[in-house]
Structure formats: C-alpha cells, structure tokens
Design a protein around this motif. Structure first.
Motif, PDB file in Angstrom:
ATOM      1  N   PHE A  24     -66.475 115.135 101.257  1.00 18.87           N
ATOM      2  CA  PHE A  24     -65.823 116.811 101.840  1.00 18.87           C
ATOM      3  C   PHE A  24     -65.365 117.588 100.967  1.00 18.87           C
ATOM      4  O   PHE A  24     -64.258 116.238 100.535  1.00 18.87           O
ATOM      5  N   ALA A  89     -59.103 121.290 104.593  1.00 23.63           N
ATOM      6  CA  ALA A  89     -60.115 120.183 105.360  1.00 23.63           C
ATOM      7  C   ALA A  89     -58.636 119.341 105.226  1.00 23.63           C
ATOM      8  O   ALA A  89     -58.756 117.778 105.513  1.00 23.63           O
ATOM      9  N   GLU A  91     -56.694 115.996 104.769  1.00 21.34           N
ATOM     10  CA  GLU A  91     -57.411 113.926 104.675  1.00 21.34           C
ATOM     11  C   GLU A  91     -58.415 114.038 104.149  1.00 21.34           C
ATOM     12  O   GLU A  91     -58.762 113.039 103.678  1.00 21.34           O
ATOM     13  N   TRP A  92     -59.099 114.993 105.015  1.00 16.16           N
ATOM     14  CA  TRP A  92     -60.462 114.888 105.266  1.00 16.16           C
ATOM     15  C   TRP A  92     -61.031 115.001 103.359  1.00 16.16           C
ATOM     16  O   TRP A  92     -61.955 113.871 102.441  1.00 16.16           O
ATOM     17  N   GLN A  93     -60.410 115.856 102.717  1.00 17.17           N
ATOM     18  CA  GLN A  93     -60.596 116.097 101.188  1.00 17.17           C
ATOM     19  C   GLN A  93     -61.644 114.816 100.339  1.00 17.17           C
ATOM     20  O   GLN A  93     -60.429 114.076 100.224  1.00 17.17           O
ATOM     21  N   LEU A  95     -63.326 112.693 100.600  1.00 21.30           N
ATOM     22  CA  LEU A  95     -63.699 111.532 102.205  1.00 21.30           C
ATOM     23  C   LEU A  95     -65.400 111.507 102.564  1.00 21.30           C
ATOM     24  O   LEU A  95     -65.996 112.385 102.266  1.00 21.30           O
ATOM     25  N   HIS A  97     -68.516 111.311 103.927  1.00 22.50           N
ATOM     26  CA  HIS A  97     -68.722 111.040 105.923  1.00 22.50           C
ATOM     27  C   HIS A  97     -68.446 109.774 106.355  1.00 22.50           C
ATOM     28  O   HIS A  97     -67.689 109.956 107.304  1.00 22.50           O
ATOM     29  N   ILE A 100     -64.994 109.540 106.932  1.00 22.69           N
ATOM     30  CA  ILE A 100     -64.582 110.491 107.898  1.00 22.69           C
ATOM     31  C   ILE A 100     -64.425 109.705 109.229  1.00 22.69           C
ATOM     32  O   ILE A 100     -63.573 109.913 109.764  1.00 22.69           O
ATOM     33  N   PHE A 104     -61.216 109.385 110.760  1.00 16.53           N
ATOM     34  CA  PHE A 104     -60.764 110.333 111.867  1.00 16.53           C
ATOM     35  C   PHE A 104     -61.894 110.010 112.856  1.00 16.53           C
ATOM     36  O   PHE A 104     -62.021 111.469 113.374  1.00 16.53           O
ATOM     37  N   TYR A 108     -62.932 113.903 114.206  1.00 11.90           N
ATOM     38  CA  TYR A 108     -64.985 114.094 114.076  1.00 11.90           C
ATOM     39  C   TYR A 108     -64.992 114.433 115.508  1.00 11.90           C
ATOM     40  O   TYR A 108     -66.228 115.740 115.295  1.00 11.90           O
ATOM     41  N   ARG A 119     -58.978 119.732 111.046  1.00 10.43           N
ATOM     42  CA  ARG A 119     -59.544 118.011 110.665  1.00 10.43           C
ATOM     43  C   ARG A 119     -58.776 117.953 109.351  1.00 10.43           C
ATOM     44  O   ARG A 119     -58.370 118.941 108.544  1.00 10.43           O
ATOM     45  N   GLY A 120     -58.151 117.357 109.169  1.00 12.31           N
ATOM     46  CA  GLY A 120     -56.941 116.156 108.658  1.00 12.31           C
ATOM     47  C   GLY A 120     -56.324 116.439 108.262  1.00 12.31           C
ATOM     48  O   GLY A 120     -55.336 116.550 107.455  1.00 12.31           O
TER      49      GLY A 120
END
Length: 213
Positions: A24, A89, A91-93, A95, A97, A100, A104, A108, A119-120
């Motif tokens: 991401f 995003a 904390e998603w950045q 990571l 797929h 995530i 999460f 998700y 998200r995140g």
C-alpha cells in the motif's frame, strides 16, 4: 460552470516497485520502475492524440513523472497539486496486502463492505474526494467548449473523484473497479451532469454509436 462537451481523463500513474510487491503506497513517494516509465510514454502518445487542453497532476513522483511524459509530447505545462495525492493510510502504508489483512483484518473487511473507515488511522474516502474533486472541477471549468483535461493521479483518489462527480453515494464507490497502471477513465459533461464514458481504458476511446448516446 463547465462548458458543454468537455471531457476529464483521469489517468493512473505507471508501475512502481511497490505495485509489484502489492504494498500500500498511499502518500509514500515511490518512483516509477523502468517498465512504469515505458507505460507512461506509451499512454502519453495515445492521450496526446485526444488533444488535451490542460494537464494537472499529483505532486508525488510516480504521478508527476507520468504526467511529464504527456507534457513532453503535447508541449503543455503540468500544474501539480498535493490535493491530488493518493489516500493517506497511516499504518497501512508500506504493508503488503497480506500484512494488512493479517494485522487489520476487521478494519479491512469493514472498508470492503463500504463502511467509512480510517484505514491505518488515515483519511476517509470521502475526505479524499473532498480535497481532490474540487481541484478537478476548478480546472475543468477553465476548459473551452469540447475541451479536455487530463488528471494524472492515483487509483484510490481517481475512484473517489469519479464517485463524487457522478453523484454516487460513497458506499457505492467500490463498485467502480480499480485502474491498472497507466490506464484511465473518461468523464464527459452531459445535459444532466458528468457521465462515465470509459473506465480502465488503455487504448483510444471509441465514440458511442447507438440508442444510448
């Protein structure tokens, strides 16, 4: 007010290494791969034949470099705007797929159901549309009659912008499929507002000839 017959071409950036790794990206500033730059050059030659009147782009490197290829063949300047960046995003950045979903999963799943999710800890999709769609409209309003604006941006930002311009409720935005690298969608100004004419296109749009036009 946007002039009749105008088009907005929303163009996703070329391939990056994080695309290949299914990471991401969000607002992380990742450059194009060599293949991504080649995608942008090819797409630019096609889009140039549509005779765009203006080009705007996200200021992130992957979108800016994509837009630069079209500028090179059209002679147009590019106006960069950070409001066209991809969704932040948190904390998603960075990571993948799989990471995530592992870390999460509930968040998700809620996002995929169309629920408003940060998200995140990042932006809501509606907040992305709030910042990006007005920029696109402001530049579209400067077009001459039957003019064309090209917007080089990011998949998530493009989807939310299309959803907003079409007047769709935000929980329906996911029904707009994703864009492949360096593909684009075309909106046209009709009698009752914006219409989606092409989606995830990679070749030159053909005119619609038939009862639905």
């Amino acid at each position: 007010m946007t002039a009749p017959g105008c088009r907005i071409i929303l163009w996703r950036h070329g391939q990056t290494s994080w695309n290949l790794e299914r990471r991401f990206q969000g607002t992380t500033d990742i450059e194009l791969t060599e293949a991504g730059a080649a995608q942008a050059r090819r797409a630019a030659r096609l889009l140039a034949s549509l005779k765009p009147d203006a080009i705007i782009a996200s200021d992130l490197k992957r979108a800016a470099a994509t837009a630069a290829e079209l500028a090179a063949v059209t002679g147009l300047d590019v106006t960069h705007d950070e409001g066209l960046r991809e969704t932040y995003a948190g904390e998603w950045q960075g990571l993948t797929h799989e990471e995530i979903i592992d870390r999460f999963g509930e968040q998700y799943a809620a996002w995929k159901r169309g629920e408003p999710v940060r998200r995140g800890g990042g932006e809501l999709e509606t907040e992305v549309a709030d910042r990006a769609a007005p920029i696109v409209l402001r530049h579209a309003e400067k077009l001459p009659e039957n003019g064309t604006l090209v917007v080089a941006s990011h998949g998530g930002t493009i989807r939310t912008t299309i959803g907003r311009l079409l007047g769709l409720e935000s929980h329906h935005w996911e029904s707009l499929g994703g864009l492949s690298n360096c593909c684009w969608s075309v909106l046209g100004r009709g009698a009752r507002g914006w219409r989606l004419l092409e989606h995830n296109a990679g070749t030159l749009p053909e005119p619609v000839l038939g009862d639905d036009d």
